[in-house]
Design an enzyme around this catalytic site. Sequence first.
Site, mmCIF file in Angstrom:
data_model
loop_
_atom_site.group_PDB
_atom_site.id
_atom_site.type_symbol
_atom_site.label_atom_id
_atom_site.label_comp_id
_atom_site.label_asym_id
_atom_site.label_seq_id
_atom_site.Cartn_x
_atom_site.Cartn_y
_atom_site.Cartn_z
ATOM 1 N N LYS A 280 0.834 -1.198 0.000
ATOM 2 C CA LYS A 280 0.000 0.000 0.000
ATOM 3 C C LYS A 280 0.874 1.255 0.000
ATOM 4 O O LYS A 280 2.031 1.213 0.434
ATOM 5 C CB LYS A 280 -0.888 0.031 1.254
ATOM 6 C CG LYS A 280 -1.950 -1.041 1.318
ATOM 7 C CD LYS A 280 -2.716 -0.937 2.637
ATOM 8 C CE LYS A 280 -3.793 -2.004 2.738
ATOM 9 N NZ LYS A 280 -4.918 -1.773 1.812
ATOM 10 N N ARG A 354 -10.389 -11.534 1.794
ATOM 11 C CA ARG A 354 -11.187 -12.641 1.245
ATOM 12 C C ARG A 354 -10.434 -13.963 1.335
ATOM 13 O O ARG A 354 -11.033 -15.034 1.410
ATOM 14 C CB ARG A 354 -11.593 -12.307 -0.188
ATOM 15 C CG ARG A 354 -10.463 -12.206 -1.163
ATOM 16 C CD ARG A 354 -10.812 -11.388 -2.399
ATOM 17 N NE ARG A 354 -10.899 -9.957 -2.115
ATOM 18 C CZ ARG A 354 -11.225 -9.037 -3.016
ATOM 19 N NH1 ARG A 354 -11.495 -9.394 -4.264
ATOM 20 N NH2 ARG A 354 -11.281 -7.763 -2.683
#
Length: 495
Positions: A280, A354
Amino acid sequence: MKHSLSHTPSQALPHQLHVLHNLAEDSASLAADALLLVLSDAQIQALGSKTAAKTPLGKLLAAALAGKDFSGAKGALLQAYQPSGFAARRVFLLASQEGQAEQEAAAINAALAVCKGDGVRTIALAGYQHLAAVLAAGVAALYAYDQTLSKKNPRAGQSLHFYQTDAGKAEKAAFAQALAQAEGVQLARELGNMPANYATPSHLAETAQALAAGSKQLRCKVLEKRDVEKLKMGSFLSVAAASSQPLKFIELQYQGAGKAAPVVLVGKGITFDTGGISLKPGAGMDEMKYDMCGAASVLGVFAALARLQPKINVVGLIPACENMPAGNATKPGDVVTAMNGTTIEVLNTDAEGRLVLCDALCYAERFKASAIVDIATLTGACVIALGGVRSGLFSNNEALAAALNAAGERAQDLCWRMPLDAAYADGLKSKYADLANVAGREAGSVTAAKFLQRFVGDTPWAHLDIAGSAWKSGAAKGATGRPVALLLQYLLTQA
């Protein structure tokens, strides 16, 4: 380096419920450091009656209206110091207009924002119509994070005293429910706000164990890496691979209804998310400590269940780990295998939520649940779609979706139903595995939900994407404790 903090999961809040027979005649006798009087348009009109106008409250209100210091309009607030005839040292007149829940909550927030100081220990509240909303607003306003501060929250010792005309069995039950909900929300906020070097996977596990130790109806089991390896949770393991913090897979069970099928709550527990090899940007990365707010909400719900003891069975599952870069980290293009044998091409290691949730959803199958609800700060796309007002709701079951939406409306913890059309799964096709972990940029929150749907079969399932609602940025930076209120309301309707 491990940092030590108390693992006491939640403290009983000191707030109390009392009877007030008549607002106009009795409010002046309430002894408190501060008295908050929530007045709707109808109440303001009633206080102008011949009898009420002679009371200290009637006189104060009439003088304030005449002097145009208080209008009854939206957001109107008047603070009076030692007004004539009142036992309370400070008296606040708060306008709630139609007396709706959100209006009363906003009025309480405004008053408590200025009702500070070491001299204010007891705060009385009266005139409101919506106890749950007012209590939630009051507790939230008094909260301030101080776990890693040298100076502790000066408001921690303040107590709220709620006065209303009825305080019978039903009202006491409603108060107990609202208080338990507030305690659960506060626990979730506290865990979310803790720095990632304190709120580690081990800390979440210890918090869950402390919850279970304090209730005969709770049981806790914590799976270590070797247990997860035996279960072949390759997807979960791939996310945790590069972290020096040991992963934990937390299983909580609340048993309140014999052998009835449980509701399973699955909370994403990424205690810090760097994005892994798909790193990120540095700006704002500190807020990735909030990536475990799904897990925090599950723990908050279980704290409330332990207090309320409803007749329902609930299982909580938390896959907890960090997502870090290192030489042994999962790389874009790697293929991992989930617990049920599904192979997954990891195209983006920053879509890690996920990957941990899918193994937890596979694990949930053993409980033969009546419903599964997963809660996750899953996608930035959901923030773009819904902002911070509503959580994203995805479900394969109309009745479950309707029940969760209704619970959110009742609790003022709102969500919004999002689509799950089959065509949205097309982007998850992979040449090298059964599916990819990401699709394109379009409808990112929906494709993430479609990924999760692959692992629930026909069980009624819902996914709450709380990426926009779990915390606030900027000057108000901090965890919100959502969606504890929504989840608790839903569970209590199923009991």
